[in-house]
Motif scaffolding. Structure first.
Motif, mmCIF file in Angstrom:
data_model
loop_
_atom_site.group_PDB
_atom_site.id
_atom_site.type_symbol
_atom_site.label_atom_id
_atom_site.label_comp_id
_atom_site.label_asym_id
_atom_site.label_seq_id
_atom_site.Cartn_x
_atom_site.Cartn_y
_atom_site.Cartn_z
ATOM 1 N N LEU A 25 0.859 -1.183 0.000
ATOM 2 C CA LEU A 25 0.000 0.000 0.000
ATOM 3 C C LEU A 25 0.892 1.227 0.000
ATOM 4 O O LEU A 25 1.859 1.298 0.761
ATOM 5 C CB LEU A 25 -0.901 -0.007 1.244
ATOM 6 C CG LEU A 25 -1.897 1.137 1.370
ATOM 7 C CD1 LEU A 25 -2.939 1.066 0.254
ATOM 8 C CD2 LEU A 25 -2.574 1.093 2.734
ATOM 9 N N PHE A 26 0.573 2.193 -0.873
ATOM 10 C CA PHE A 26 1.379 3.396 -1.012
ATOM 11 C C PHE A 26 0.645 4.614 -0.442
ATOM 12 O O PHE A 26 -0.582 4.689 -0.474
ATOM 13 C CB PHE A 26 1.714 3.653 -2.489
ATOM 14 C CG PHE A 26 2.574 2.580 -3.086
ATOM 15 C CD1 PHE A 26 3.949 2.609 -2.926
ATOM 16 C CD2 PHE A 26 2.003 1.531 -3.777
ATOM 17 C CE1 PHE A 26 4.750 1.612 -3.460
ATOM 18 C CE2 PHE A 26 2.782 0.523 -4.316
ATOM 19 C CZ PHE A 26 4.164 0.562 -4.160
ATOM 20 N N ASN A 27 1.416 5.570 0.006
ATOM 21 C CA ASN A 27 0.873 6.805 0.555
ATOM 22 C C ASN A 27 0.267 7.660 -0.563
ATOM 23 O O ASN A 27 0.707 7.607 -1.708
ATOM 24 C CB ASN A 27 1.983 7.596 1.262
ATOM 25 C CG ASN A 27 1.436 8.742 2.080
ATOM 26 O OD1 ASN A 27 0.334 8.673 2.598
ATOM 27 N ND2 ASN A 27 2.212 9.801 2.209
ATOM 28 N N SER A 47 -6.956 -6.392 12.111
ATOM 29 C CA SER A 47 -7.567 -5.906 13.343
ATOM 30 C C SER A 47 -7.503 -4.387 13.281
ATOM 31 O O SER A 47 -6.695 -3.820 12.529
ATOM 32 C CB SER A 47 -6.790 -6.418 14.563
ATOM 33 O OG SER A 47 -5.504 -5.814 14.606
ATOM 34 N N PRO A 48 -8.317 -3.684 14.068
ATOM 35 C CA PRO A 48 -8.231 -2.219 14.063
ATOM 36 C C PRO A 48 -6.818 -1.715 14.387
ATOM 37 O O PRO A 48 -6.342 -0.770 13.768
ATOM 38 C CB PRO A 48 -9.236 -1.802 15.137
ATOM 39 C CG PRO A 48 -10.251 -2.903 15.142
ATOM 40 C CD PRO A 48 -9.452 -4.162 14.876
ATOM 41 N N GLU A 49 -6.148 -2.374 15.327
ATOM 42 C CA GLU A 49 -4.791 -1.949 15.706
ATOM 43 C C GLU A 49 -3.812 -2.160 14.552
ATOM 44 O O GLU A 49 -2.978 -1.291 14.270
ATOM 45 C CB GLU A 49 -4.309 -2.732 16.940
ATOM 46 C CG GLU A 49 -5.105 -2.465 18.201
ATOM 47 C CD GLU A 49 -6.419 -3.241 18.292
ATOM 48 O OE1 GLU A 49 -7.234 -2.904 19.166
ATOM 49 O OE2 GLU A 49 -6.663 -4.168 17.481
ATOM 50 N N GLN A 50 -3.914 -3.296 13.895
ATOM 51 C CA GLN A 50 -3.018 -3.600 12.772
ATOM 52 C C GLN A 50 -3.251 -2.615 11.632
ATOM 53 O O GLN A 50 -2.297 -2.106 11.037
ATOM 54 C CB GLN A 50 -3.263 -5.035 12.303
ATOM 55 C CG GLN A 50 -2.348 -5.505 11.192
ATOM 56 C CD GLN A 50 -2.663 -6.918 10.747
ATOM 57 O OE1 GLN A 50 -3.717 -7.458 11.052
ATOM 58 N NE2 GLN A 50 -1.750 -7.524 10.027
ATOM 59 N N ALA A 51 -4.502 -2.319 11.336
ATOM 60 C CA ALA A 51 -4.829 -1.376 10.263
ATOM 61 C C ALA A 51 -4.308 0.017 10.585
ATOM 62 O O ALA A 51 -3.774 0.705 9.712
ATOM 63 C CB ALA A 51 -6.335 -1.341 10.032
ATOM 64 N N GLU A 52 -4.438 0.423 11.844
ATOM 65 C CA GLU A 52 -3.935 1.737 12.247
ATOM 66 C C GLU A 52 -2.417 1.795 12.116
ATOM 67 O O GLU A 52 -1.870 2.782 11.620
ATOM 68 C CB GLU A 52 -4.357 2.050 13.677
ATOM 69 C CG GLU A 52 -3.915 3.432 14.135
ATOM 70 C CD GLU A 52 -4.378 3.766 15.545
ATOM 71 O OE1 GLU A 52 -4.076 4.896 15.977
ATOM 72 O OE2 GLU A 52 -5.022 2.929 16.199
ATOM 73 N N GLN A 53 -1.735 0.751 12.555
ATOM 74 C CA GLN A 53 -0.273 0.723 12.445
ATOM 75 C C GLN A 53 0.167 0.791 10.986
ATOM 76 O O GLN A 53 1.091 1.537 10.649
ATOM 77 C CB GLN A 53 0.291 -0.535 13.113
ATOM 78 C CG GLN A 53 0.210 -0.484 14.618
ATOM 79 C CD GLN A 53 0.656 -1.778 15.270
ATOM 80 O OE1 GLN A 53 0.852 -2.797 14.603
ATOM 81 N NE2 GLN A 53 0.811 -1.748 16.582
ATOM 82 N N VAL A 58 2.504 3.692 6.320
ATOM 83 C CA VAL A 58 2.328 4.218 4.963
ATOM 84 C C VAL A 58 2.502 5.732 4.971
ATOM 85 O O VAL A 58 3.176 6.295 4.103
ATOM 86 C CB VAL A 58 0.946 3.831 4.392
ATOM 87 C CG1 VAL A 58 0.633 4.604 3.127
ATOM 88 C CG2 VAL A 58 0.884 2.341 4.134
ATOM 89 N N HIS A 59 1.923 6.394 5.956
ATOM 90 C CA HIS A 59 2.005 7.853 6.037
ATOM 91 C C HIS A 59 3.444 8.342 6.199
ATOM 92 O O HIS A 59 3.867 9.275 5.523
ATOM 93 C CB HIS A 59 1.136 8.357 7.194
ATOM 94 C CG HIS A 59 1.156 9.835 7.365
ATOM 95 N ND1 HIS A 59 0.504 10.691 6.496
ATOM 96 C CD2 HIS A 59 1.750 10.618 8.298
ATOM 97 C CE1 HIS A 59 0.711 11.938 6.892
ATOM 98 N NE2 HIS A 59 1.460 11.919 7.987
ATOM 99 N N TYR A 60 4.177 7.705 7.100
ATOM 100 C CA TYR A 60 5.522 8.182 7.411
ATOM 101 C C TYR A 60 6.624 7.587 6.541
ATOM 102 O O TYR A 60 7.640 8.242 6.296
ATOM 103 C CB TYR A 60 5.845 7.935 8.886
ATOM 104 C CG TYR A 60 5.060 8.851 9.794
ATOM 105 C CD1 TYR A 60 5.326 10.220 9.824
ATOM 106 C CD2 TYR A 60 4.040 8.368 10.586
ATOM 107 C CE1 TYR A 60 4.588 11.079 10.631
ATOM 108 C CE2 TYR A 60 3.301 9.217 11.406
ATOM 109 C CZ TYR A 60 3.586 10.565 11.418
ATOM 110 O OH TYR A 60 2.850 11.412 12.216
ATOM 111 N N LYS A 61 6.451 6.369 6.060
ATOM 112 C CA LYS A 61 7.493 5.697 5.264
ATOM 113 C C LYS A 61 7.182 5.692 3.764
ATOM 114 O O LYS A 61 8.042 5.367 2.961
ATOM 115 C CB LYS A 61 7.686 4.249 5.727
ATOM 116 C CG LYS A 61 8.084 4.100 7.172
ATOM 117 C CD LYS A 61 9.537 4.441 7.375
ATOM 118 C CE LYS A 61 9.948 4.139 8.807
ATOM 119 N NZ LYS A 61 11.351 4.394 9.040
ATOM 120 N N GLY A 62 5.930 5.996 3.388
ATOM 121 C CA GLY A 62 5.563 6.040 1.984
ATOM 122 C C GLY A 62 4.929 4.769 1.457
ATOM 123 O O GLY A 62 4.252 4.791 0.440
#
Length: 91
Positions: A25-27, A47-53, A58-62
């Motif tokens: 998945l890309f930012n 899981s919600p936690e896994q999806a959030e992580q 993706v946001h910070y690493k691209g």
């Protein structure tokens, strides 16, 4: 070579034949965190936690690997991510 060693060797050979692929998945600057999280939960069974992580990575690493498996199993999931407006590909 003992029977146990032979079986272990055969299992290793069979595992090597099945090539594992990944959905990456890309930012982007379009989708909200909530949309990405909800889509990962619905499509990739996170899981919600896994999806959030994953969304934070993706946001910070691209980019981030969000699902690993056989190509034929990943193809419909990747299509659903793309249909939801996310940027993803199978490698």
């Amino acid at each position: 070579m003992g029977t146990r060693e032979k079986i272990s060797e055969e299992v290793l050979l069979e595992e090597e034949v099945v090539k594992q692929s990944e959905i990456i998945l890309f930012n982007d600057d379009v989708n909200t965190f909530d949309h990405v999280i909800n889509t990962l939960i619905a499509v990739c069974e996170h899981s919600p936690e896994q999806a959030e992580q994953c969304s934070l990575i993706v946001h910070y690493k691209g980019k981030c690997t969000v699902k690993t498996g056989e190509y034929d199993d990943l193809k419909p999931k990747c299509s659903r991510l793309l249909q939801a407006g996310l940027s993803a590909e199978i490698v």
